[in-house]
Write an enzyme that holds these catalytic residues in place. Sequence first.
Site, short mmCIF file in Angstrom:
data_model
loop_
_atom_site.label_atom_id
_atom_site.label_comp_id
_atom_site.label_asym_id
_atom_site.label_seq_id
_atom_site.Cartn_x
_atom_site.Cartn_y
_atom_site.Cartn_z
N LYS A 158 33.98 -17.42 46.38
CA LYS A 158 32.88 -17.49 45.40
C LYS A 158 33.31 -16.87 44.07
O LYS A 158 34.00 -15.86 44.06
CB LYS A 158 31.66 -16.70 45.91
N GLY A 164 23.60 -19.05 42.60
CA GLY A 164 22.75 -20.22 42.73
C GLY A 164 23.54 -21.44 43.18
O GLY A 164 23.15 -22.56 42.89
N LYS A 237 15.55 -26.02 45.67
CA LYS A 237 14.53 -25.85 46.70
C LYS A 237 13.49 -26.95 46.57
O LYS A 237 13.19 -27.40 45.46
CB LYS A 237 13.85 -24.48 46.55
N ARG A 292 14.53 -12.23 37.67
CA ARG A 292 13.52 -13.00 36.94
C ARG A 292 12.34 -13.30 37.85
O ARG A 292 12.42 -13.08 39.07
CB ARG A 292 14.14 -14.34 36.51
C1 MV4 Z 1 26.92 -18.52 51.47
C2 MV4 Z 1 26.75 -19.49 52.48
C3 MV4 Z 1 27.34 -19.26 53.71
N1 MV4 Z 1 28.08 -18.15 53.91
N2 MV4 Z 1 27.67 -17.44 51.73
C4 MV4 Z 1 24.66 -20.93 48.00
C5 MV4 Z 1 23.85 -20.42 46.88
C6 MV4 Z 1 24.26 -19.02 46.67
N3 MV4 Z 1 23.09 -18.23 46.43
C7 MV4 Z 1 24.96 -18.62 47.93
N4 MV4 Z 1 25.10 -19.78 48.72
C8 MV4 Z 1 25.62 -19.74 49.97
N5 MV4 Z 1 26.37 -18.65 50.26
C9 MV4 Z 1 28.23 -17.27 52.91
N6 MV4 Z 1 28.98 -16.20 53.13
C10 MV4 Z 1 25.97 -20.61 52.19
C11 MV4 Z 1 25.42 -20.74 50.93
C12 MV4 Z 1 24.62 -21.92 50.72
C13 MV4 Z 1 23.25 -21.81 50.51
C14 MV4 Z 1 22.59 -20.60 50.48
C15 MV4 Z 1 21.23 -20.52 50.28
C16 MV4 Z 1 20.50 -21.69 50.11
C17 MV4 Z 1 21.12 -22.89 50.13
C18 MV4 Z 1 22.51 -22.99 50.35
C19 MV4 Z 1 23.13 -24.22 50.38
C20 MV4 Z 1 24.47 -24.31 50.56
C21 MV4 Z 1 25.23 -23.15 50.73
#
Ligand code: MV4
Length: 451
Positions: A158, A164, A237, A292
């Site tokens: 990341k 987001g 969302k 926010r």
């Molecule tokens: C992750 C994950 C799985 N494992 N981190 C996507 C948005 C950002 N806020 C962080 N995200 C994610 N981080 C780990 N370690 C999966 C996502 C993710 C996700 C998270 C929340 C809502 C929708 C998502 C869609 C795809 C991936």
Amino acid sequence: MFHKILVANRGEIAVRIIRACRELGIRSVAIYSEADRDAMHTRLADEAICIGPAPSSQSYLNIPSIMAAAELTDAEAIHPGFGFLAENADFAEIVMASGINWIGPSPQAMRIMGDKVKAKQAMKEAGVPLVPGSNGAVSSIDEAKIVAREAGYPVIVKASAGGGGRGMKVVHSEAALASAFSMCQREAGAAFGDDTVFIEKFLELPRHIEVQVLGDKHGNIVHLFERECSLQRNNQKILEEAPSPFLDGETRERICAAGVAAARAVDYVGAGTIEFLMNPDKSFYFIEMNTRIQVEHPVTEWVTGIDLIEWQIRVAAGEPLDFKQEDIALNGHAIECRINAEDPFRFIPCPGTIELYHAPGGRSVRVDSAIYTGYTIPPHYDSMIAKIIGHARTREKCIRRMQRAIDELAILGVTTNQELHRRLLANPAFQQGDFNIHFLEGWLRQLEHHG
Ligand code: MV4
């Protein structure tokens, strides 16, 4: 209390803030682009001032133009809404340096939370659970290999300046690590001007659960329980609810306490949201904090009875919270459906003129929108045109209420995702609360094949 607030936003959130100002006896100033002369927020505010051409970069993101509007109208405070400049710490600093009140947290809190490596360090010190992975930034492929082996594949790389869903890469094996790592670094540098990246274990079937917090300038911080936000597609969302159907009372207490600890770690002032991922075994981890007000704040307002926009304004004016954590109870269930002007199954924006708009109403149905019959949706901005929010004593009753509200909604002239909501509300897995962040994409693929 303030006498005049400039609302640095457009659409339904600008209208939501203008309405709150009116109820508080505060004059409102709308800013609008050349494409928004006939927009609802432009008409509803006490004053309105054009700040530039249609593209956001020249209007709603144009800091000098917005500051000129604030000076010209003698605004005492600026509310940024969400999106646009809401999480821009430089903007918050400029506002404050001009002697204007910023309706939001301190620029320092925004900077820490905007930098995911710094945010995770602060959370670690505060005892908030983190996803296993690197301790801070990872700067070489050799280091990445060591961290990924320790965490176990799959991992996710990341960008520290991302968030987001932007600037992330999932890696399933060591063979794929080097190229994904370099690509993530390079893309982060190009997109954010910061190529810092970190690594986490990739959680495969998590839910996205977020905790609403509210802080004042006197050191009081409370939580307003959680929202279930797993129903998304491409990090957009579609439907949110409060409370999460997945949580038991004990897990709720623990995740909400973690939210308060996170906010306290940065002396948070105003409304904020701590995002967590939760595994099927109910273990949960901090991923990021949004500094926010969020689109889905009405579901929290409905289950707590607390007006979040009113409190953003009151705490910015220095008022202390006039309630304690023990005074906040979880009351019933609320669901929000986001209505977008887009093709419901292909997700292509469909701007155009609304030939007819009829909003649902009746018991415990709220509609936050900035559209009207005859309004032309400009192509320059977000496709979300309305939020339908329903409340009932139980989740089952709330789903029934939302089904009848979605059936009552009539929007002619532009294509919307109304039919998607109709089908989702009728889906057995949704009705059983049996879903995670991948559910919607899987279900849509199934719909594509079998109608
Ligand atoms: C992750 C994950 C799985 N494992 N981190 C996507 C948005 C950002 N806020 C962080 N995200 C994610 N981080 C780990 N370690 C999966 C996502 C993710 C996700 C998270 C929340 C809502 C929708 C998502 C869609 C795809 C991936």
